[in-house]
Design an enzyme around this catalytic site. Structure first.
Site, short mmCIF file in Angstrom:
data_model
loop_
_atom_site.label_atom_id
_atom_site.label_comp_id
_atom_site.label_asym_id
_atom_site.label_seq_id
_atom_site.Cartn_x
_atom_site.Cartn_y
_atom_site.Cartn_z
N LYS A 1 -7.65 -3.37 -2.92
CA LYS A 1 -7.61 -2.36 -2.16
C LYS A 1 -7.63 -1.11 -3.00
CE LYS A 1 -4.05 0.48 0.15
NZ LYS A 1 -2.41 0.68 0.28
N GLY B 1 4.11 7.16 2.59
CA GLY B 1 5.46 7.08 2.68
C GLY B 1 6.07 8.24 3.55
N ALA C 1 -0.95 3.43 5.65
CA ALA C 1 0.08 4.44 5.15
C ALA C 1 0.32 5.40 6.40
CB ALA C 1 -0.81 5.43 4.08
N GLY C 2 1.74 6.04 5.82
CA GLY C 2 2.37 6.95 7.26
C GLY C 2 3.07 6.33 8.14
N ASN D 1 4.38 -0.33 4.06
CA ASN D 1 5.19 -0.69 3.02
C ASN D 1 6.62 -0.38 3.17
OD1 ASN D 1 5.06 -1.08 -0.69
ND2 ASN D 1 6.58 -1.66 0.75
N THR D 2 6.80 1.18 3.10
CA THR D 2 8.05 1.91 2.86
C THR D 2 8.89 1.86 4.30
OG1 THR D 2 6.83 3.50 1.67
CG2 THR D 2 9.17 4.23 2.49
#
Length: 256
Positions: free
Chosen positions: A95, A156, A183-184, A205-206
């Site tokens: 990635k 994040g 992301a986001g 992830n977050t």
């Protein structure tokens, strides 16, 4: 669905950072049903015991590792990190992240294309973290990438899909390219919305790692991904400006 010829069962990819404990990470991966997890070389080292413990945990889960070049701010740094990751994790997958702005963590698309070209020529199978720019997407595909990973919002933030028009345009322009929103994403509804646009997968992830209950949240995202994909395949109605009665008015009895 497949990435670089590898069949993928789950359309939910998850990161491995920021979890309260390795046990919770393992339970979250199981609850999500993910068969791909991302890991940063900066967190895991082949020489450190904790790195070996992490590798053992992921291997026991049966997940495939997608190493990433998180935190790299130049093409040269990203290429070097990718080469080390290939040695540590034993995979040509990478990635690719080349960060251009420290506040938004927006990709440096110029460095990204440069690094992608170098890595694909070296035998890597690149998953570029990119913007929704159509021209950049063309350049990445021209550099040898066979998967694109446009952001939904800055990493994040949990803001969801900041530019639905751009994401929809990207999907329309590249109907045969695997596209992953990366992301986001902050809520299961965000993931479902991405899938309803026709995206092939979501990476986050977050939103799971920092949730009050990461394991329960992982399960919620798994359901959202399935619902969003099913909704897309079912063919949702087109939005319209004016109301349309759901009950037929032709032939209705007149009582006047």
């Amino acid at each position: 669905m497949d990435f670089y010829g590898v069949p993928i069962r789950s359309r939910l990819l998850i990161g491995t950072a920021q979890y309260p404990s390795p046990a919770i990470l393992a339970d979250a991966v199981r609850a999500a049903g993910s068969d791909i997890v991302t890991a940063s070389l900066r967190r895991e080292s082949g020489r450190l015991r904790e790195g070996q413990d992490f590798w053992t945990l992921i291997r026991d889960l049966g997940a495939r590792v997608l190493p990433n070049t998180a935190g790299c701010h130049s093409a040269k740094e990203a290429v070097t990190t990718a080469q080390m990751a290939r040695e540590v994790f034993g995979t040509p997958w990478i990635k690719l992240e080349v960060i251009g702005d420290a506040d938004t963590l927006q990709p440096d698309v110029f460095g990204l294309v440069e690094a992608a070209r170098i890595l694909t020529s070296d035998g890597f199978e690149v998953f570029p973290y990119t913007t929704t720019d159509l021209v950049v997407a063309e350049r990445l595909l021209g550099a040898g990438c066979k998967v694109l990973m446009p952001w939904g919002a800055p990493i994040g933030t949990g803001l969801g899909l900041n530019d639905v028009y751009a994401l929809r345009s990207l999907r329309a322009h590249f109907p045969d390219v695997p596209l992953v929103v990366d992301a986001g994403i902050g809520k299961p509804s965000h993931a479902a919305a991405a899938m309803e646009l026709g995206y092939d997968a979501v990476l986050l992830n977050t939103a799971i790692a920092k949730a009050g209950d990461p394991v329960a949240m992982a399960g919620a995202f798994a359901h959202a991904i399935e619902a969003g994909r099913a909704g897309y395949l079912a063919g949702p109605i087109e939005p319209r400006d004016m109301a349309a009665p759901s009950t037929p008015v032709f032939g209705r009895a007149s009582l006047a």
